[in-house]
Each structure stands twice: as structure tokens, then as C-alpha cells.
Design a protein around this motif. Structure first.
Motif, PDB file in Angstrom:
ATOM      1  N   ALA A 173       2.187  15.458  -6.453  1.00 57.93           N
ATOM      2  CA  ALA A 173       2.308  14.029  -6.160  1.00 57.93           C
ATOM      3  C   ALA A 173       3.155  13.790  -4.916  1.00 57.93           C
ATOM      4  O   ALA A 173       2.878  12.877  -4.124  1.00 57.93           O
ATOM      5  N   LEU A 174       4.174  14.614  -4.738  1.00 61.26           N
ATOM      6  CA  LEU A 174       5.043  14.486  -3.571  1.00 61.26           C
ATOM      7  C   LEU A 174       4.266  14.728  -2.277  1.00 61.26           C
ATOM      8  O   LEU A 174       4.367  13.967  -1.315  1.00 61.26           O
ATOM      9  N   VAL A 175       3.455  15.772  -2.264  1.00 59.26           N
ATOM     10  CA  VAL A 175       2.688  16.104  -1.058  1.00 59.26           C
ATOM     11  C   VAL A 175       1.648  15.023  -0.760  1.00 59.26           C
ATOM     12  O   VAL A 175       1.548  14.516   0.368  1.00 59.26           O
TER      13      VAL A 175
ATOM     14  N   SER B  24       0.406  -5.404   1.726  1.00 60.14           N
ATOM     15  CA  SER B  24       0.066  -3.997   1.928  1.00 60.14           C
ATOM     16  C   SER B  24       0.993  -3.081   1.144  1.00 60.14           C
ATOM     17  O   SER B  24       0.571  -2.023   0.655  1.00 60.14           O
ATOM     18  N   LEU B  25       2.251  -3.490   1.001  1.00 57.25           N
ATOM     19  CA  LEU B  25       3.193  -2.674   0.225  1.00 57.25           C
ATOM     20  C   LEU B  25       2.793  -2.624  -1.246  1.00 57.25           C
ATOM     21  O   LEU B  25       2.858  -1.568  -1.892  1.00 57.25           O
ATOM     22  N   LEU B  26       2.363  -3.762  -1.789  1.00 54.27           N
ATOM     23  CA  LEU B  26       1.941  -3.794  -3.186  1.00 54.27           C
ATOM     24  C   LEU B  26       0.682  -2.954  -3.402  1.00 54.27           C
ATOM     25  O   LEU B  26       0.563  -2.248  -4.408  1.00 54.27           O
ATOM     26  N   LEU B  27      -0.256  -3.020  -2.473  1.00 58.78           N
ATOM     27  CA  LEU B  27      -1.461  -2.197  -2.603  1.00 58.78           C
ATOM     28  C   LEU B  27      -1.134  -0.718  -2.490  1.00 58.78           C
ATOM     29  O   LEU B  27      -1.726   0.117  -3.187  1.00 58.78           O
ATOM     30  N   LEU B  28      -0.168  -0.377  -1.626  1.00 58.86           N
ATOM     31  CA  LEU B  28       0.269   1.014  -1.517  1.00 58.86           C
ATOM     32  C   LEU B  28       0.871   1.482  -2.836  1.00 58.86           C
ATOM     33  O   LEU B  28       0.682   2.637  -3.246  1.00 58.86           O
ATOM     34  N   ARG B  29       1.573   0.583  -3.496  1.00 61.68           N
ATOM     35  CA  ARG B  29       2.169   0.931  -4.795  1.00 61.68           C
ATOM     36  C   ARG B  29       1.076   1.312  -5.796  1.00 61.68           C
ATOM     37  O   ARG B  29       1.230   2.256  -6.570  1.00 61.68           O
ATOM     38  N   VAL B  30      -0.029   0.594  -5.800  1.00 64.17           N
ATOM     39  CA  VAL B  30      -1.140   0.937  -6.692  1.00 64.17           C
ATOM     40  C   VAL B  30      -1.681   2.315  -6.357  1.00 64.17           C
ATOM     41  O   VAL B  30      -1.933   3.140  -7.249  1.00 64.17           O
ATOM     42  N   ALA B  31      -1.869   2.596  -5.063  1.00 60.58           N
ATOM     43  CA  ALA B  31      -2.406   3.892  -4.648  1.00 60.58           C
ATOM     44  C   ALA B  31      -1.471   5.027  -5.047  1.00 60.58           C
ATOM     45  O   ALA B  31      -1.913   6.068  -5.562  1.00 60.58           O
ATOM     46  N   GLU B  32      -0.164   4.848  -4.825  1.00 54.81           N
ATOM     47  CA  GLU B  32       0.800   5.889  -5.185  1.00 54.81           C
ATOM     48  C   GLU B  32       0.832   6.109  -6.697  1.00 54.81           C
ATOM     49  O   GLU B  32       0.940   7.249  -7.174  1.00 54.81           O
ATOM     50  N   THR B  33       0.709   5.035  -7.450  1.00 56.15           N
ATOM     51  CA  THR B  33       0.672   5.165  -8.910  1.00 56.15           C
ATOM     52  C   THR B  33      -0.568   5.930  -9.355  1.00 56.15           C
ATOM     53  O   THR B  33      -0.502   6.785 -10.247  1.00 56.15           O
ATOM     54  N   GLY B  34      -1.699   5.633  -8.734  1.00 53.01           N
ATOM     55  CA  GLY B  34      -2.918   6.369  -9.059  1.00 53.01           C
ATOM     56  C   GLY B  34      -2.794   7.849  -8.755  1.00 53.01           C
ATOM     57  O   GLY B  34      -3.249   8.700  -9.529  1.00 53.01           O
ATOM     58  N   VAL B  35      -2.156   8.169  -7.629  1.00 51.01           N
ATOM     59  CA  VAL B  35      -1.931   9.577  -7.275  1.00 51.01           C
ATOM     60  C   VAL B  35      -1.060  10.255  -8.328  1.00 51.01           C
ATOM     61  O   VAL B  35      -1.367  11.365  -8.803  1.00 51.01           O
TER      62      VAL B  35
ATOM     63  N   SER C 223       2.029   7.773   2.541  1.00 46.64           N
ATOM     64  CA  SER C 223       3.113   6.986   3.129  1.00 46.64           C
ATOM     65  C   SER C 223       4.358   7.847   3.278  1.00 46.64           C
ATOM     66  O   SER C 223       4.827   8.426   2.290  1.00 46.64           O
ATOM     67  N   GLU C 224       4.912   7.890   4.477  1.00 52.25           N
ATOM     68  CA  GLU C 224       6.147   8.643   4.699  1.00 52.25           C
ATOM     69  C   GLU C 224       7.361   7.925   4.141  1.00 52.25           C
ATOM     70  O   GLU C 224       8.416   8.530   3.977  1.00 52.25           O
ATOM     71  N   GLU C 225       7.229   6.624   3.841  1.00 54.21           N
ATOM     72  CA  GLU C 225       8.371   5.841   3.379  1.00 54.21           C
ATOM     73  C   GLU C 225       8.349   5.570   1.876  1.00 54.21           C
ATOM     74  O   GLU C 225       9.404   5.503   1.249  1.00 54.21           O
ATOM     75  N   ARG C 226       7.159   5.400   1.283  1.00 62.05           N
ATOM     76  CA  ARG C 226       7.083   4.987  -0.125  1.00 62.05           C
ATOM     77  C   ARG C 226       6.448   6.045  -1.018  1.00 62.05           C
ATOM     78  O   ARG C 226       5.955   5.745  -2.094  1.00 62.05           O
ATOM     79  N   TRP C 227       6.476   7.289  -0.610  1.00 61.16           N
ATOM     80  CA  TRP C 227       5.868   8.379  -1.360  1.00 61.16           C
ATOM     81  C   TRP C 227       6.490   8.591  -2.740  1.00 61.16           C
ATOM     82  O   TRP C 227       5.862   9.136  -3.646  1.00 61.16           O
ATOM     83  N   TYR C 228       7.729   8.154  -2.899  1.00 60.17           N
ATOM     84  CA  TYR C 228       8.472   8.446  -4.136  1.00 60.17           C
ATOM     85  C   TYR C 228       7.873   7.763  -5.359  1.00 60.17           C
ATOM     86  O   TYR C 228       8.132   8.170  -6.496  1.00 60.17           O
ATOM     87  N   TRP C 229       7.040   6.721  -5.155  1.00 59.94           N
ATOM     88  CA  TRP C 229       6.439   6.069  -6.315  1.00 59.94           C
ATOM     89  C   TRP C 229       5.482   7.012  -7.046  1.00 59.94           C
ATOM     90  O   TRP C 229       5.338   6.932  -8.266  1.00 59.94           O
TER      91      TRP C 229
ATOM     92  N   GLY D  12      -0.887   7.896 -18.854  1.00 60.74           N
ATOM     93  CA  GLY D  12      -1.256   7.707 -17.458  1.00 60.74           C
ATOM     94  C   GLY D  12      -2.163   6.503 -17.272  1.00 60.74           C
ATOM     95  O   GLY D  12      -1.982   5.713 -16.337  1.00 60.74           O
ATOM     96  N   PHE D  13      -3.141   6.352 -18.156  1.00 59.07           N
ATOM     97  CA  PHE D  13      -4.032   5.188 -18.087  1.00 59.07           C
ATOM     98  C   PHE D  13      -3.247   3.892 -18.235  1.00 59.07           C
ATOM     99  O   PHE D  13      -3.456   2.930 -17.478  1.00 59.07           O
ATOM    100  N   ARG D  14      -2.342   3.868 -19.195  1.00 59.75           N
ATOM    101  CA  ARG D  14      -1.561   2.651 -19.424  1.00 59.75           C
ATOM    102  C   ARG D  14      -0.602   2.376 -18.265  1.00 59.75           C
ATOM    103  O   ARG D  14      -0.317   1.217 -17.948  1.00 59.75           O
ATOM    104  N   ARG D  15      -0.125   3.449 -17.629  1.00 58.64           N
ATOM    105  CA  ARG D  15       0.743   3.269 -16.463  1.00 58.64           C
ATOM    106  C   ARG D  15      -0.025   2.583 -15.332  1.00 58.64           C
ATOM    107  O   ARG D  15       0.476   1.633 -14.717  1.00 58.64           O
ATOM    108  N   VAL D  16      -1.220   3.055 -15.081  1.00 52.97           N
ATOM    109  CA  VAL D  16      -2.025   2.453 -14.017  1.00 52.97           C
ATOM    110  C   VAL D  16      -2.385   1.011 -14.373  1.00 52.97           C
ATOM    111  O   VAL D  16      -2.304   0.108 -13.531  1.00 52.97           O
ATOM    112  N   LEU D  17      -2.771   0.778 -15.634  1.00 48.86           N
ATOM    113  CA  LEU D  17      -3.123  -0.575 -16.068  1.00 48.86           C
ATOM    114  C   LEU D  17      -1.945  -1.525 -15.896  1.00 48.86           C
ATOM    115  O   LEU D  17      -2.085  -2.641 -15.368  1.00 48.86           O
ATOM    116  N   GLY D  18      -0.765  -1.106 -16.346  1.00 49.16           N
ATOM    117  CA  GLY D  18       0.417  -1.951 -16.214  1.00 49.16           C
ATOM    118  C   GLY D  18       0.784  -2.204 -14.768  1.00 49.16           C
ATOM    119  O   GLY D  18       1.208  -3.311 -14.399  1.00 49.16           O
ATOM    120  N   THR D  19       0.611  -1.184 -13.916  1.00 53.68           N
ATOM    121  CA  THR D  19       0.933  -1.349 -12.500  1.00 53.68           C
ATOM    122  C   THR D  19      -0.026  -2.326 -11.830  1.00 53.68           C
ATOM    123  O   THR D  19       0.387  -3.199 -11.055  1.00 53.68           O
TER     124      THR D  19
END
Length: 496
Positions: A192-194, A299-310, A200-206, A228-235
Motif C-alpha cells: 500500500a505504501l508503494v 480532488s483531495l477527497l477523491l484522492l482519499r477514496v482512491a487511497e482507501t481502495g488501494v 500521491s507523494e503527499e497523501r500516500w499514508y491513507w 475492507g468492503f465496509r471500510r470502502v463503503l464508509g469512506t
């Protein structure tokens, strides 16, 4: 809508809001920066959320120990902030150690989470070494505030003892739950880190944070996938709420603070009953904090969804490919422990009714409630709406219904045993013997459970023999459990 006996969840949630608000207020009064005040609020939230020892005294000791892991990790994370390779390696080591520490029970669990989150918060706030002194001050003030609220101003646990969590399932070597899970989380976090840094070089930690929290309180492949499914749904739902609330708000301090308080309440109130709702509250709170920091946009909120999916995908692959534990294996073990606890509660009740003062069925009844909670969590993948195994879903639901009914009969039997005027006769002893025999047959799998010829009837309940009625009802429930527990594919209960 979930039941809240004694309004314990409500009171704990209100206390959390008070504790977090107290910590932030103290940080502001000390003139600390916004970053430090947010650090204080998050530290207080973690102290109130993660410390779950079985006694108030042990809770106080664990709270006092939080700085021993939090401060070194905080220093490490800030000092390595601009050294990506060393930072990433250090965090993976913290992750492995934090999960491995769960083998030492609630205290190790709390310390591991606090250490991980100190590293996470440093990335979230982009804290630098120059800020370390005030971050230490903020964390210390927050832990003190949380302790004052929890142990002095509103000591809920002194009147309502916290429930004791069931002991982990046994294991050895890499098969031991904590070691296996530490390896799984470290592998998933590394992936997930990679991938997260590629997005994102700044928000990868999500992405890493998603992996960590998905593995909290899970033991099998199915449990982790459902989490994991519930995490994505909640996010996703939380991000939608963020678009509607946090972005239009624009970081207005007073309204943001009030909404953060609502989110803190939501996190604590829903945590025990709905992971998706809890994550929704966490996501909205994070969006509001981003607004305070002045960096929130769509864009930050959408990035959060992508990072959560990863993170969810990495967790799912790790739990499937790295030292996997089948869902049925975990189900078998927890169901067996619940059945054995039924037998212990029944035996202690009969001995108490027979006049043995030292026999106390109440602890066994409390343990049964905790074990049934763990059984529900273990069976959650099989009763999930999206599961493709319809036959298994029906059997799992039937097992849950019957186990809940068994728990009601046990509670009734224990209540009768607590009455000094309750009677005891040979029929009760025979009924309890049938309960013990049924449990033995279900756990040993050496033959079918014999049908109970004395099923509970309404006349029993009014014939001056309530204990007999509960014992016969329990024997009937255990007899009915024989079919779903024996139906293929795969055994439901571990062989002795």
C-alpha cells in the motif's frame, strides 16, 4: 438503532466528546499551534478509544504507558519526515511491532495502535522536527485530560465494569494469530505504501492507514475481506458527506469544531455496532480537519477514496495469499468455545441450585455474551448480503439464531440460580445432563445429538420449575443446532 442497555454507549460517547474538547481547550489555553491542538485532540480520542483493559486500574496503567511508545515514535516520524526510504522502513517496523504486541492482550493492543497512530498523525499533519517540543506538550496534555475525564470526572467503568474480551484463539509459530497477522499487515502495508506514493507523494499514508485499521479485530480471511468492503463503503459515503458539509464550510473554526464534536460522538457511538458508520464519521472528521488546515478541496477527497481502495485491495490480497486462515477454521473454533461455555454455565447453575455456594454461573454467562459477539464477527462474511454462498448463508443465520436462543436460556437459568428460594430436583439434573451430553456431541462430532424428549412447554414455565424449563429449552436448542453444524461443505465445529 442498535440496543444500548443502560445507555452505556451513549455515556461513553458523550464522555469522549468531553475528553477531546477538554484536551483541545487546554492546548489552546497554552498557546499551542493549530497543528499541536489537532494533535492533542487526536491523542485524547485515541486514549479514550483504544484503552480497553478489564479493570479500571489496568486501564489507568495502560493510559500512563501510552507516552512510552508514543513519544519515541513521534520523534522518529518527525526526524525521518524528509528521508523517505528510512521513514518508510521505520514505519513498517512500527507496524509489525504494533500488531505483534497484540499477543499481550488489551494493553499490547492499545499500545500498538497508539504507536502506529503517532506515526500516522505526523504524516497527516506534515509535522517537522522543529515542532517536536510542542507536539510532546500537546500529547502529554491530551493524555492527562483524557485520564482526568475518564477516571475522575466521569468514571463510567467503576459502576459498569467493561466487558472482558475473549482470549485469542491458540496457535504456535507463524500459525500464532499475532505473528501471522503481523506478517500479513507488514506485507500489505508495504504494498500500500508503494502504490499509495505512486498516486500521491503527499497523501500516500491513507492507504497504509486503511490497511492497519482493516486488520484490527479480525482473525480470518473472510472477516478481513468484509472489513475492507465496509471500510470502502464508509469512506465513500463519508466523502459524499464531506462534499456536502466540509467543502462549503471552508474551515470556519466554530462550526467546524462543533461538527468535529459530532463526529467524535459518532465514532464512539457506532464503533461497537457498525464499522461502516464509524468510518463515515472518521472520514467526515478528517475532511473537517483538512478544512481547518486550509488544504481541503474536491480532488483531495477523491484522492482519499482512491487511497482507501488501494489499502483495502492490498489488505485483501495479503490475507488471501500470505499465511491465510480459512473463515471456517475460525468459525469452528469460536463456535466450539461458545458451546463449551454453555456447558460450563449450565453446570455451575445446577450446582448452585443444589446448594453449592461456591458455584457461580454469572461469570460464565458474561463470557458467553462476549464469545457470541466474537462468533457474530466470525460469521459476518457468510451472512453478508453480497456473499455468493446462499446455502452457507442460510446455515450461518440459523446457527446465529439458535446460539442467541441458547444464550437467552442460559441467562434465564442463571437468573433462577441466583434466587435463594429456587428449587432443585432430579428432573433438573437429568435435563442438565442432556445439555452437557449435547454439547459433548456437538464439539466432539462423534455421533448425532439425541433428540430431547422433554422439550420446553408453557406448562413447565408455570409449574414452579422455571429452571427445569430453561434447561429443557437449552437442550432442545442444542439438538436443533446439530443439523446446521453437520451439514457439508466442511465441518463447522473443530474436532476435539
Amino acid at each position: 438503532m442498535a440496543p444500548d442497555p443502560g445507555r452505556v454507549r451513549l455515556r461513553v460517547s458523550l464522555r469522549a466528546v468531553l475528553g477531546v474538547a477538554f484536551a483541545v481547550a487546554l492546548a489552546e489555553l497554552l498557546g499551542l499551534s493549530l497543528v499541536a491542538s489537532i494533535t492533542a485532540g487526536l491523542a485524547a480520542l485515541l486514549a479514550l478509544f483504544t484503552v480497553g483493559d478489564s479493570t479500571v486500574r489496568r486501564q489507568a496503567v495502560t493510559t500512563a504507558l501510552l507516552p512510552t511508545v508514543g513519544f519515541p515514535v513521534l520523534a522518529l516520524a518527525t526526524l525521518l519526515h524528509d528521508v523517505p526510504l528510512a521513514r518508510d522502513t521505520a514505519w513498517l517496523l512500527v507496524i509489525f511491532a504494533g500488531v505483534y504486541a497484540r499477543r499481550w492482550g488489551p494493553r499490547g493492543h492499545a499500545l500498538g495502535i497508539f504507536a502506529f497512530m503517532q506515526f500516522f498523525v505526523t504524516q497527516f499533519l506534515h509535522a517537522l522536527p522543529a515542532q517536536l517540543p510542542e507536539l510532546y506538550a500537546a500529547t502529554g496534555v491530551a493524555l492527562g485530560a483524557a485520564a482526568i475525564v475518564r477516571f475522575a470526572l466521569w468514571p463510567i467503568e467503576r459502576r459498569v465494569p467493561p466487558p472482558t474480551a475473549p482470549a485469542p484463539l491458540p496457535g504456535a509459530g507463524l500459525g500464532r494469530a499475532t505473528t501471522r497477522q503481523a506478517v500479513q499487515v507488514a506485507v500489505a502495508s508495504g504494498a500500500a505504501l508503494v502504490i499509495g506514493q505512486f498516486l500521491s507523494e503527499e497523501r500516500w499514508y491513507w492507504a497504509v492507514g486503511t490497511v492497519w485499521w482493516i486488520f484490527v479485530n479480525t482473525a480470518s480471511r473472510g472477516e478481513t475481506l468484509v472489513r475492507g468492503f465496509r471500510r470502502v463503503l464508509g469512506t465513500v459515503t463519508g466523502i459524499a458527506a464531506g462534499f456536502l458539509v466540509a467543502i462549503p464550510l471552508g474551515g470556519a473554526p466554530v462550526v467546524t469544531a462543533l461538527l468535529v464534536a459530532v463526529c467524535v460522538f459518532g465514532i464512539f457511538y457506532t464503533a461497537a455496532v457498525s464499522y461502516s458508520w464509524m468510518i463515515l464519521a472518521v472520514t467526515v472528521m478528517a475532511s473537517l480537519l483538512y478544512g481547518l488546515l486550509g488544504v481541503l478541496d474536491g480532488s483531495l477527497l477523491l484522492l482519499r477514496v482512491a487511497e482507501t481502495g488501494v489499502g483495502a485491495a492490498c489488505a485483501g490480497l495479503a490475507v488471501t495469499l500470505v499465511l491465510p486462515v480459512r473463515t471456517h477454521t475460525t468459525n469452528d473454533a469460536w463456535i466450539q468455545r461458545a458451546l463449551l461455555c454453555v456447558r460450563s454455565a449450565t453446570s455451575a447453575s445446577v450446582r448452585r441450585l443444589a446448594g453449592e455456594e461456591a458455584a457461580d454461573p454469572a461469570p460464565h454467562a458474561a463470557e458467553l455474551e462476549a464469545l457470541l459477539g466474537r462468533v457474530r464477527l466470525s460469521l459476518a462474511p457468510l451472512v453478508h448480503p453480497l456473499t455468493p454462498f446462499r446455502g452457507r448463508k442460510q446455515r450461518a443465520r440459523r446457527v446465529l439464531v439458535l446460539l442467541d436462543e441458547a444464550a437467552r436460556e442460559v441467562r434465564g437459568l442463571v437468573a433462577v440460580a441466583a434466587d435463594p428460594d429456587a428449587g432443585h430436583d432430579a428432573r433438573l439434573a437429568a435435563a442438565c445432563w442432556r445439555v452437557e451430553a449435547a454439547v459433548e456431541a456437538l464439539t466432539s462430532r462423534e455421533g448425532a445429538v439425541e433428540p430431547d424428549g422433554h422439550a420446553r412447554t408453557e406448562s413447565d414455565a408455570h409449574a414452579g420449575a422455571p429452571a427445569l424449563a430453561h434447561a429443557r429449552g437449552l437442550a432442545r436448542v442444542l439438538t436443533e443446532l446439530d443439523v446446521p453444524l453437520r451439514t457439508p461443505p466442511g465441518p463447522w465445529v473443530v474436532r476435539s
